[in-house]
Write an enzyme that holds these catalytic residues in place. Sequence first.
Site, PDB file in Angstrom:
ATOM      1  N   GLY A 107       0.796  -1.225   0.000  1.00 49.42           N
ATOM      2  CA  GLY A 107       0.000   0.000   0.000  1.00 49.42           C
ATOM      3  C   GLY A 107       0.821   1.263   0.000  1.00 49.42           C
ATOM      4  N   GLU A 167      -5.544  -4.033  -4.700  1.00 48.49           N
ATOM      5  CA  GLU A 167      -4.525  -5.093  -4.684  1.00 48.49           C
ATOM      6  C   GLU A 167      -4.997  -6.281  -3.846  1.00 48.49           C
ATOM      7  OE1 GLU A 167      -0.448  -2.468  -5.226  1.00 48.49           O
ATOM      8  OE2 GLU A 167      -1.242  -2.741  -3.220  1.00 48.49           O
TER       9      GLU A 167
HETATM   10  C1  5RP Z   1       1.240  -0.166  -4.049  1.00 46.01           C
HETATM   11  C2  5RP Z   1       2.022  -1.285  -3.491  1.00 46.01           C
HETATM   12  C3  5RP Z   1       3.319  -1.599  -4.145  1.00 46.01           C
HETATM   13  O1  5RP Z   1       3.271  -2.897  -4.625  1.00 46.01           O
HETATM   14  C4  5RP Z   1       4.422  -1.446  -3.141  1.00 46.01           C
HETATM   15  O2  5RP Z   1       4.362  -0.118  -2.641  1.00 46.01           O
HETATM   16  C5  5RP Z   1       5.788  -1.718  -3.726  1.00 46.01           C
HETATM   17  O3  5RP Z   1       6.118  -0.770  -4.656  1.00 46.01           O
HETATM   18  P1  5RP Z   1       7.514  -0.726  -5.413  1.00 46.01           P
HETATM   19  O4  5RP Z   1       7.581  -1.965  -6.254  1.00 46.01           O
HETATM   20  O5  5RP Z   1       7.425   0.555  -6.207  1.00 46.01           O
HETATM   21  O6  5RP Z   1       8.611  -0.672  -4.385  1.00 46.01           O
HETATM   22  O7  5RP Z   1       1.648  -1.937  -2.552  1.00 46.01           O
HETATM   23  O8  5RP Z   1       0.097   0.089  -3.280  1.00 46.01           O
END
Ligand code: 5RP
Length: 223
Positions: free
Chosen positions: A94, A102
């Site tokens: 998140g 998600e």
């Molecule tokens: C979005 C998410 C993303 O999957 C999480 O923040 C990971 O992001 P990133 O791959 O940019 O590090 O939960 O709500």
Amino acid sequence: MNVKKLAGEKAVEFVKEGMIIGLGTGSTAYWTVQKLGELVKNGLNIKGIPTSKSTEKLALEMNIPLVSFSDVNHIDITIDGADEINPTLDLIKGGGGALLREKIVAFASKKLVVVADESKCVKKLGSFPLPVEITPFGYEVTKREIQKLKCHTKLRKINKNEAFITDNRNYILDCYFESIIDPLHLHTKLNLIPGVVENGLFVNMTDQVIIGYNDGKVKVLDK
Ligand code: 5RP
């Protein structure tokens, strides 16, 4: 070296012809969607369900055919990122504010594969503030009740005066716990509070994690 790209692209090895795929959100899942777009261009027949408006836009740019829950009643596999991953593959998600969609997409999936760089692996969840999606109506009440769970909270903002609004028109409260010892217990407690729409703890949902390491290696961790 782009470690997120290594992990994100590796995940397409789990994808097979004809699958319905949950398309994750964030800078790691981005590479999965890009790669899937390439495969579609070369003739792979798949359909996607995006977990956010931003991923929907990206998937459309990549000409990945999209479906919604009115068209299908299951998803074969979801590939998504994470903010923290513990040794039992429970997650905090998140960071990008997409946790509700998600979680719905992951819940409807036969398999959840998480893609991440090594910095996301932790012994205990909770260094990353836990995002909780809450309704704007009465959010002060919801916030006070969440604080009783021994955390301090910050309403996510896009600038000094404006709150971040999710794709579902809600707020995000970022919750700072000292550490999260029992993720399932906390998840249950949070979701019982009126005004909480969903929280970013994904407990007992992940099947596999693909980790990209700074030395260029990629490992697949099984539950
Ligand atoms: C979005 C998410 C993303 O999957 C999480 O923040 C990971 O992001 P990133 O791959 O940019 O590090 O939960 O709500």
